[in-house]
Design an enzyme around this catalytic site. Structure first.
Site, PDB file in Angstrom:
ATOM      1  N   SER A 580       0.839  -1.202   0.000  1.00 22.65           N
ATOM      2  CA  SER A 580       0.000   0.000   0.000  1.00 22.65           C
ATOM      3  C   SER A 580       0.871   1.249   0.000  1.00 22.65           C
ATOM      4  O   SER A 580       2.006   1.234   0.485  1.00 22.65           O
ATOM      5  CB  SER A 580      -0.898   0.022   1.238  1.00 22.65           C
ATOM      6  OG  SER A 580      -1.534   1.280   1.383  1.00 22.65           O
ATOM      7  N   TYR A 593      -1.596  -0.269  10.573  1.00 23.80           N
ATOM      8  CA  TYR A 593      -1.682  -0.634   9.156  1.00 23.80           C
ATOM      9  C   TYR A 593      -0.441  -0.177   8.396  1.00 23.80           C
ATOM     10  O   TYR A 593       0.161  -0.941   7.635  1.00 23.80           O
ATOM     11  CB  TYR A 593      -2.941   0.004   8.561  1.00 23.80           C
ATOM     12  CG  TYR A 593      -3.200  -0.340   7.116  1.00 23.80           C
ATOM     13  CD1 TYR A 593      -3.676  -1.589   6.748  1.00 23.80           C
ATOM     14  CD2 TYR A 593      -2.985   0.613   6.110  1.00 23.80           C
ATOM     15  CE1 TYR A 593      -3.936  -1.900   5.412  1.00 23.80           C
ATOM     16  CE2 TYR A 593      -3.239   0.323   4.781  1.00 23.80           C
ATOM     17  CZ  TYR A 593      -3.712  -0.937   4.433  1.00 23.80           C
ATOM     18  OH  TYR A 593      -3.967  -1.233   3.127  1.00 23.80           O
TER      19      TYR A 593
END
Length: 702
Positions: A580, A593
């Site tokens: 990501s 995250y």
């Protein structure tokens, strides 16, 4: 149509449905297709692509306006089990008979195939097959040419002609072995002329011809003839009390067979792929085990098959593994050293067969590796250019086993002479057919395993890989979602495995499935993920552990298991990890995250550095703002990101689309295209990162 009484067949399936057939009454072509599909649904009657069916109608000649007889027959390369109108060839019967005037004899057999095109009535016809004259020179309205196991067993018995008479008396004709072609059509025509009133013809080492005045009569005739042969054989088997000389090797338990198959399949795949990469198939079918475990295996397997259709799919003979199935497989390198001599010998023998039998105009030698590999106690492996071809080869060899079983019960099995077998395998017409095959897709002959494959990004990646030719093992936590996803693909394209990427045993089971179903793994895509958006204060230890387990530990375990299989195969591989933008950019409320995604990215670089010498490439794709179709935007993650940016959940799509340099919405398909680029285009790239975010300056890697 009269009311049909269902027959009580024991060895074949009676599938005729009166209601369906009545609805087609008067349309002989539809009834032909219906009959063909029923016959093709039973592998004991004919295998995929095997056999042929035809019917005749009266049609108006477009040039003369006069009625003329037209034969409709399965075209070249078709399959009667799935035959449709587009797979038929429509030809003038009188023109097919006129070919007798120009036929110059066996030496000029192949030139007749081109002349079939001059007999075509239906301009939308499929190319006529080599079997066209075998039907066209017979006078019947409906004809079946099938390859039933029981009939080929009769046809392959050493006393085939006498056995034919013993079973059917004077009601069946018999024609000695001859390669399919125009002359065989003449021999069949002569057999009928010499034996008027017969119901069918047995072709030595080949198959069966039957016929009838209606499609139903033809169907019933075929089933009855096959039933009689099957019953005769089973009585012989029962009288003998054992088949294939009895059992020599005990089968392992079912799960142990699968374990052994999974362990050795990547090694076999590597050895079978010395010229071109192959896809595998495994079966431990009961009949296969009966054969591979028998005393007669070493006698019968080297003889090869008898029916040309069987032989073309399975090669001249199988390879029998020189391994004891009951012992634990040792170190892969050790087992590989045991297998190499057997494969070397097989290739040398195949090359000797080619050199001995080749003719002046024979095509160049093909891949010398085995298609069929037998392991006593475990089962059978088949390897071919794709899953369907490997599976069909397996089915054909099971047919061949059934034929050997029946012929040995009758008297003694006989196979095609080596020269006859060679002339079929290297037939110029077959070579021309191979040359007309469409080009393979970029990821053909490769096997991928994708985690999170029912999610938006994971499913898009799986779709893309399949569309480019790969076989894909779909993995995810939800069995129901996997089953639904599997239904979106064609047979032989994918398989599924419920997999929890946080558990090593679950991952091992998924790779075991890949090895059993396809022979190994070439591509690992770790797409499984979740997102938790919280501040440091709100992030719990449970949140942290879950993110680390799914994203980081899962990636580590997938790579570890995948690399072990890739090294067994010996031809490298690819790992693509879906990370990501958040692994590169520091943002609010994202400590768990973002940290996990950064760990994924750096692990990819570390693995790229370590695995390069093994030709295993490791790369990363960084999505950002994939809202449409992505499951992580359901629930708390979306709410968390909305709070972080001070906007509503409803405003998120517009926010993410407008903040990138290109002002583009990023979709799952865009991520899939990036994965494909790394696999199918950038084949000398490793340790790299592809950002798919529409352009985020703060995420530029350089």
């Amino acid at each position: 149509m009269k009311i049909l009484e269902k027959k009580d067949f024991k060895y074949v399936n009676y599938l005729w449905d009166e209601k369906k057939a009545t609805a087609m009454e008067g349309n002989e072509v539809d009834l032909l297709l219906y009959r063909s599909n029923l016959l093709g649904a039973d592998l004991r009657i004919t295998n995929y692509g095997g056999g042929n069916t035809s019917c005749r109608t009266r049609e108006k000649d477009p040039l003369t306006g006069e009625e003329t007889e037209i034969m409709w027959i399965k075209g070249s390369g078709g399959d009667i089990g799935s035959l449709t109108h587009s797979g038929l060839a429509g030809l003038y019967v009188d023109k097919l008979h006129a070919l007798k005037k120009v036929y110059r004899g066996l030496e000029y057999e192949d030139e007749m195939v081109a002349l079939f095109n001059h007999c075509i009535y239906d301009l939308d016809s499929k190319a006529p097959s080599i079997d066209t004259p075998l039907h066209g020179l017979l006078p019947f309205k409906h004809i079946d040419h099938l390859h039933p196991d029981a009939l080929i067993a009769v046809a392959a018995a050493k006393d085939s002609r006498e056995v034919t008479r013993e079973i059917w008396g004077d009601s069946m004709g018999w024609v000695p072995w001859q390669r399919p072609g125009f002359d065989l059509g003449l021999q069949i025509e002569k057999c009928l002329a010499d034996n008027p009133g017969i119901r069918g013809i047995v072709l030595e080492s080949h198959g069966l011809f039957t016929w009838g005045d209606t499609s139903y009569d033809c169907y019933i005739n075929s089933l009855e003839v096959i039933e009689m042969a099957s019953s005769y054989i089973e009585n012989k088997v029962e009288a003998r009390g054992k088949v294939f000389g009895g059992e020599r090797t005990k089968s392992l338990e079912p799960e142990k067979r699968k374990d052994q198959a999974a362990a050795i399949a990547p090694l076999l795949r590597g050895l079978c792929s010395s010229e071109k990469r192959m896809i595998g198939h495994f079966t431990d079918n009961e009949r296969v085990l009966q054969f591979v475990n028998s005393h007669d295996l070493d006698k019968l397997a080297p003889m090869g098959t008898s029916c040309p259709d069987h032989f073309l799919r399975t090669k001249i003979q199988p390879l029998i593994l020189p391994l004891d199935a009951g012992t634990e497989l040792p170190d892969p390198e050790e087992i590989l050293e045991k297998l190499k001599p057997a494969f070397k010998k097989y290739r040398e023998e195949y090359k000797a067969y080619y050199e001995t039998c080749k003719r002046d105009n024979s095509p160049a030698i093909r891949d010398a590796n085995p298609v069929v590999i037998l392991w006593p106690g475990v089962g059978m492996f088949t390897f071919a250019k794709n899953k369907q071809t490997a599976r069909v080869a397996s089915e054909f060899y099971i047919n061949a086993i059934n034929v050997m079983r029946g012929a040995e019960a009758i008297s003694e099995y006989t196979s095609l002479p080596r020269q006859e077998a060679f002339d079929i395998e290297y037939w110029l017409l077959e070579e021309a057919k191979l040359q007309r095959m469409p080009a393979e897709k970029p990821l053909s002959r490769k096997v991928a395993i994708v985690t999170g494959a029912t999610g938006g990004i994971g499913k898009a990646i799986a779709d893309k890989l399949v569309s480019e030719g790969a076989n894909v093992v779909l993995t995810d936590l939800d069995k129901k979602l996997l089953e639904e996803a599997e239904e979106t693909y064609k047979k032989d394209e994918v398989s599924t495995s419920v997999c929890d990427v946080t558990k090593g045993e679950s991952i091992k089971a998924a790779f075991r499935k890949a090895s059993v179903d396809f022979g190994g793994v070439d591509i690992v895509v770790h797409s499984a993920g979740l997102a938790i958006s919280k501040s440091l204060a709100d992030t719990t230890e449970k949140d942290w552990d879950l993110l680390q387990d799914v994203l980081v530990k899962g990636q580590f375990l997938m790579a570890k298991e995948g690399v072990s299989i890739m090294k067994k195969q010996g031809f490298g591989g690819d790992i693509v990890n879906i990370a990501s933008k958040n692994g590169l950019v520091a943002g609010p409320n994202n400590v768990g995250y973002g940290t996990a995604k950064a760990a994924q990215q750096h692990m990819s670089r570390l693995l790229a550095a370590e695995l390069g010498t093994d030709k295993i490439r490791v790369n990363t794709v960084n999505p950002d703002g994939v809202i449409v179709g992505s499951k992580i935007w359901e629930g708390e993650w979306a709410e968390g990101r909305a709070r972080a940016y001070g906007i509503s959940v409803e405003e998120l799509p517009a926010h993410y689309a407008k903040r990138n340099l290109l002002n583009e919405i990023i979709r799952p398909e865009d991520i899939a295209n990036a994965v494909y680029a790394l696999l199918g285009l950038l084949d000398k790239s490793t340790g790299n990162t592809l950002n798919v975010d529409g352009g985020m300056a703060n995420a530029f890697v350089r």
